[in-house]
Design a protein around this motif. Structure first.
Motif, PDB file in Angstrom:
ATOM      1  N   ASP A 147     -48.865 -19.747   6.089  1.00 29.97           N
ATOM      2  CA  ASP A 147     -48.046 -18.650   5.552  1.00 29.97           C
ATOM      3  C   ASP A 147     -48.660 -18.082   4.274  1.00 29.97           C
ATOM      4  N   GLU A 148     -49.109 -18.963   3.397  1.00 31.17           N
ATOM      5  CA  GLU A 148     -49.690 -18.512   2.133  1.00 31.17           C
ATOM      6  C   GLU A 148     -50.964 -17.709   2.380  1.00 31.17           C
ATOM      7  N   ALA A 149     -51.815 -18.207   3.303  1.00 37.64           N
ATOM      8  CA  ALA A 149     -53.058 -17.490   3.601  1.00 37.64           C
ATOM      9  C   ALA A 149     -52.769 -16.141   4.244  1.00 37.64           C
ATOM     10  N   ALA A 150     -51.790 -16.101   5.151  1.00 39.39           N
ATOM     11  CA  ALA A 150     -51.445 -14.842   5.802  1.00 39.39           C
ATOM     12  C   ALA A 150     -50.915 -13.827   4.800  1.00 39.39           C
ATOM     13  N   ALA A 151     -50.176 -14.287   3.809  1.00 37.89           N
ATOM     14  CA  ALA A 151     -49.621 -13.377   2.803  1.00 37.89           C
ATOM     15  C   ALA A 151     -50.727 -12.733   1.965  1.00 37.89           C
ATOM     16  N   ARG A 152     -51.843 -13.439   1.773  1.00 38.71           N
ATOM     17  CA  ARG A 152     -52.938 -12.928   0.944  1.00 38.71           C
ATOM     18  C   ARG A 152     -53.977 -12.148   1.727  1.00 38.71           C
ATOM     19  N   ALA A 153     -53.978 -12.260   3.046  1.00 34.47           N
ATOM     20  CA  ALA A 153     -55.063 -11.718   3.860  1.00 34.47           C
ATOM     21  C   ALA A 153     -55.016 -10.195   3.956  1.00 34.47           C
ATOM     22  N   ASP A 154     -56.191  -9.602   4.172  1.00 31.50           N
ATOM     23  CA  ASP A 154     -56.266  -8.173   4.460  1.00 31.50           C
ATOM     24  C   ASP A 154     -55.823  -7.881   5.892  1.00 31.50           C
ATOM     25  N   LEU A 155     -56.049  -8.847   6.776  1.00 32.83           N
ATOM     26  CA  LEU A 155     -55.739  -8.680   8.197  1.00 32.83           C
ATOM     27  C   LEU A 155     -55.171  -9.985   8.723  1.00 32.83           C
ATOM     28  N   VAL A 156     -54.080  -9.915   9.473  1.00 29.66           N
ATOM     29  CA  VAL A 156     -53.501 -11.076  10.139  1.00 29.66           C
ATOM     30  C   VAL A 156     -53.484 -10.792  11.632  1.00 29.66           C
ATOM     31  N   VAL A 157     -54.125 -11.667  12.393  1.00 33.45           N
ATOM     32  CA  VAL A 157     -54.192 -11.523  13.844  1.00 33.45           C
ATOM     33  C   VAL A 157     -53.268 -12.558  14.477  1.00 33.45           C
ATOM     34  N   GLY A 158     -52.248 -12.096  15.170  1.00 31.14           N
ATOM     35  CA  GLY A 158     -51.330 -12.991  15.859  1.00 31.14           C
ATOM     36  C   GLY A 158     -51.853 -13.313  17.246  1.00 31.14           C
ATOM     37  N   ALA A 159     -52.486 -14.472  17.360  1.00 33.33           N
ATOM     38  CA  ALA A 159     -53.019 -14.940  18.638  1.00 33.33           C
ATOM     39  C   ALA A 159     -52.296 -16.226  19.029  1.00 33.33           C
ATOM     40  N   ASP A 160     -51.003 -16.268  18.702  1.00 37.05           N
ATOM     41  CA  ASP A 160     -50.249 -17.518  18.833  1.00 37.05           C
ATOM     42  C   ASP A 160     -49.325 -17.538  20.044  1.00 37.05           C
ATOM     43  N   GLY A 161     -49.714 -16.823  21.080  1.00 33.03           N
ATOM     44  CA  GLY A 161     -49.126 -17.034  22.391  1.00 33.03           C
ATOM     45  C   GLY A 161     -47.766 -16.428  22.625  1.00 33.03           C
ATOM     46  N   LEU A 162     -47.172 -16.878  23.729  1.00 33.10           N
ATOM     47  CA  LEU A 162     -45.941 -16.292  24.241  1.00 33.10           C
ATOM     48  C   LEU A 162     -44.794 -16.342  23.236  1.00 33.10           C
ATOM     49  N   ARG A 163     -44.714 -17.412  22.473  1.00 36.54           N
ATOM     50  CA  ARG A 163     -43.627 -17.569  21.495  1.00 36.54           C
ATOM     51  C   ARG A 163     -44.138 -17.294  20.078  1.00 36.54           C
ATOM     52  N   SER A 164     -44.861 -16.237  19.938  1.00 34.53           N
ATOM     53  CA  SER A 164     -45.579 -15.899  18.715  1.00 34.53           C
ATOM     54  C   SER A 164     -44.689 -15.790  17.481  1.00 34.53           C
ATOM     55  N   ALA A 165     -45.066 -16.538  16.450  1.00 32.85           N
ATOM     56  CA  ALA A 165     -44.387 -16.408  15.154  1.00 32.85           C
ATOM     57  C   ALA A 165     -44.762 -15.091  14.484  1.00 32.85           C
ATOM     58  N   VAL A 166     -46.005 -14.644  14.691  1.00 36.66           N
ATOM     59  CA  VAL A 166     -46.411 -13.364  14.097  1.00 36.66           C
ATOM     60  C   VAL A 166     -45.610 -12.223  14.708  1.00 36.66           C
ATOM     61  N   ARG A 167     -45.365 -12.295  16.008  1.00 36.81           N
ATOM     62  CA  ARG A 167     -44.561 -11.239  16.644  1.00 36.81           C
ATOM     63  C   ARG A 167     -43.153 -11.187  16.052  1.00 36.81           C
ATOM     64  N   ARG A 168     -42.594 -12.344  15.764  1.00 34.98           N
ATOM     65  CA  ARG A 168     -41.245 -12.371  15.182  1.00 34.98           C
ATOM     66  C   ARG A 168     -41.237 -11.794  13.770  1.00 34.98           C
ATOM     67  N   THR A 169     -42.324 -12.007  13.014  1.00 31.60           N
ATOM     68  CA  THR A 169     -42.367 -11.417  11.668  1.00 31.60           C
ATOM     69  C   THR A 169     -42.523  -9.904  11.747  1.00 31.60           C
ATOM     70  N   LEU A 170     -43.230  -9.413  12.753  1.00 29.93           N
ATOM     71  CA  LEU A 170     -43.371  -7.969  12.930  1.00 29.93           C
ATOM     72  C   LEU A 170     -42.051  -7.334  13.361  1.00 29.93           C
ATOM     73  N   ASP A 171     -41.319  -8.026  14.215  1.00 26.92           N
ATOM     74  CA  ASP A 171     -40.081  -7.463  14.763  1.00 26.92           C
ATOM     75  C   ASP A 171     -39.096  -8.596  15.029  1.00 26.92           C
ATOM     76  N   PRO A 172     -38.286  -8.984  14.024  1.00 29.12           N
ATOM     77  CA  PRO A 172     -37.357 -10.112  14.202  1.00 29.12           C
ATOM     78  C   PRO A 172     -36.372  -9.917  15.348  1.00 29.12           C
TER      79      PRO A 172
END
Length: 375
Positions: free
Chosen positions: A135-160
């Motif tokens: 989470d800390e690294a993602a908050a600092r990054a220029d780019l975050v790639v959500g490659a975390d599958g069907l139950r993606s946590a990144v997808r939930r952060t984009l659209d809860p």
């Protein structure tokens, strides 16, 4: 550009390679502690996936980890040949589909990502609430790639309030059996439409037979606890599947299949979804489409300095292709869950139309050229 990739499966490892090739500083966070792990069974890569691997510089390593397959044959439960077509390619394509264990594909991709300088951190999961290293690294990054599958946590952060996966009415088991002469010639993928499920098998070069089954069940199973003997009983009416399951077969993997409604928000100018997190397409194309995504993402980012515009262009370019494949996969899934009457119609009609229709319906998929990446 500092990029964080969430997930180190096929989509994540391939994205790490592609991003390193355009000069990004890449860290990959994987929730599971084993860097590769025996996750899943075997998978096939069609020629569109192989061309993406070539762009990533991994084609030779992946070929060495698997074996080529020339033909795909479709059978009725009574052993009637319903169709015989090139496997995962156009008839005149010099490339051949490759089948290998998913773990071996992931291992090859991760090895190349690390060789190129990507940092792989295992045992770290994105929580979405700022509670860990990912989470800390993602908050600092220029780019975050959500490659975390069907139950993606990144997808939930984009659209809860976005879509969630639902059971598709199918579950599967896969494994390996000892040599069975009735399995047919090598370099051939076989699919049998059985009375109780769909049976896939292909003879491997070492004399074993790799197999998987997909069983239709409208109720969500509490657990997949079938043994080989019980599974063989489900295919008692289909000679070749019954013979394979009775020949020292072992079960290596079980899967509940899911579907995901179209994802309305796949990027926000800094975060972007790839692979199953964005579009779980099915139809044997999940890995190939994830590999395509990785190359397309890096090429879009490399084309210009405006990162938000690049992600929007990537999303627009991939949405139509993934959506078309998802519709094709739905039709494929419907064929596997057909009732007795629909199955009889299928068995009567397929020999007349399948082989001729196959080329027209798949040229758009197999003719795809991903383009090159910096080497």
């Amino acid at each position: 550009m500092k990029a964080v990739v969430i997930g180190a499966g096929v989509a994540g490892a391939a994205s790490a390679i592609a991003l390193r090739r355009i000069g990004a500083e890449v860290t990959v966070y994987e929730a599971y502690p084993d860097p590769a792990g025996k996750v899943g069974a075997f998978l096939s890569l069609a020629v569109n996936g192989l061309r993406a691997l070539e762009a990533l510089g991994c084609l030779d390593a992946v070929r060495a980890a698997g074996f080529e397959v020339d033909r795909q044959r479709m059978w009725s439960g009574r052993g009637k040949l319903l169709g015989d077509v090139p496997r995962g390619r156009a008839a005149d394509d010099p490339l051949r589909s490759v089948t290998l264990m998913r773990a071996d594909l992931v291992a090859a991709l991760r090895a190349e990502a690390v060789r190129l300088g990507a940092r792989l951190v295992v045992g770290e999961r994105l929580t979405g609430v700022g509670a860990g290293a990912a989470d800390e690294a993602a908050a600092r990054a220029d780019l975050v790639v959500g490659a975390d599958g069907l139950r993606s946590a990144v997808r939930r952060t984009l659209d809860p309030d976005g879509p969630e996966p639902a059971y598709a009415g199918l579950y599967g088991l896969a494994g390996i059996a000892q040599g069975v002469p009735e399995a047919g010639p090598g370099r051939t993928f076989n699919l049998t439409f059985g009375r109780r499920g769909t049976f896939l098998h292909l003879p491997a070069p070492d004399g074993t037979v790799w197999w998987s089954v997909q069983i239709a069940d409208p109720a969500v199973p509490a657990g997949i606890e079938l043994g080989v003997e019980e599974l063989a009983g489900l295919f008692a009416d289909e000679q070749v599947p019954r013979r394979i399951l009775g020949a020292g077969a072992r079960i290596d993997a079980t899967t509940l299949f899911h579907v995901l409604p179209p994802v309305p928000r796949r990027q926000d100018g800094r975060c972007v979804l790839v692979g199953d997190a964005a579009h779980p397409v099915g139809a044997g194309q999940g890995a190939s489409m994830a590999l395509e995504d990785a190359v397309a993402l890096a090429r879009a980012l490399h084309a210009g300095p405006d990162r938000a515009a690049a992600l929007a262009a990537f999303d627009h370019g991939r949405a139509a292709r993934a959506g078309k494949l998802a519709r094709s996969a739905a039709a494929n899934r419907d064929a596997k869950t057909a009732g007795p009457l629909a199955a009889r119609v299928r068995d009567a009609v397929m020999p007349l139309v399948f082989t001729r229709a196959y080329t027209r319906s798949t040229n758009w998929l197999y003719d795809y050229r991903p383009g090159a990446l910096p080497q």
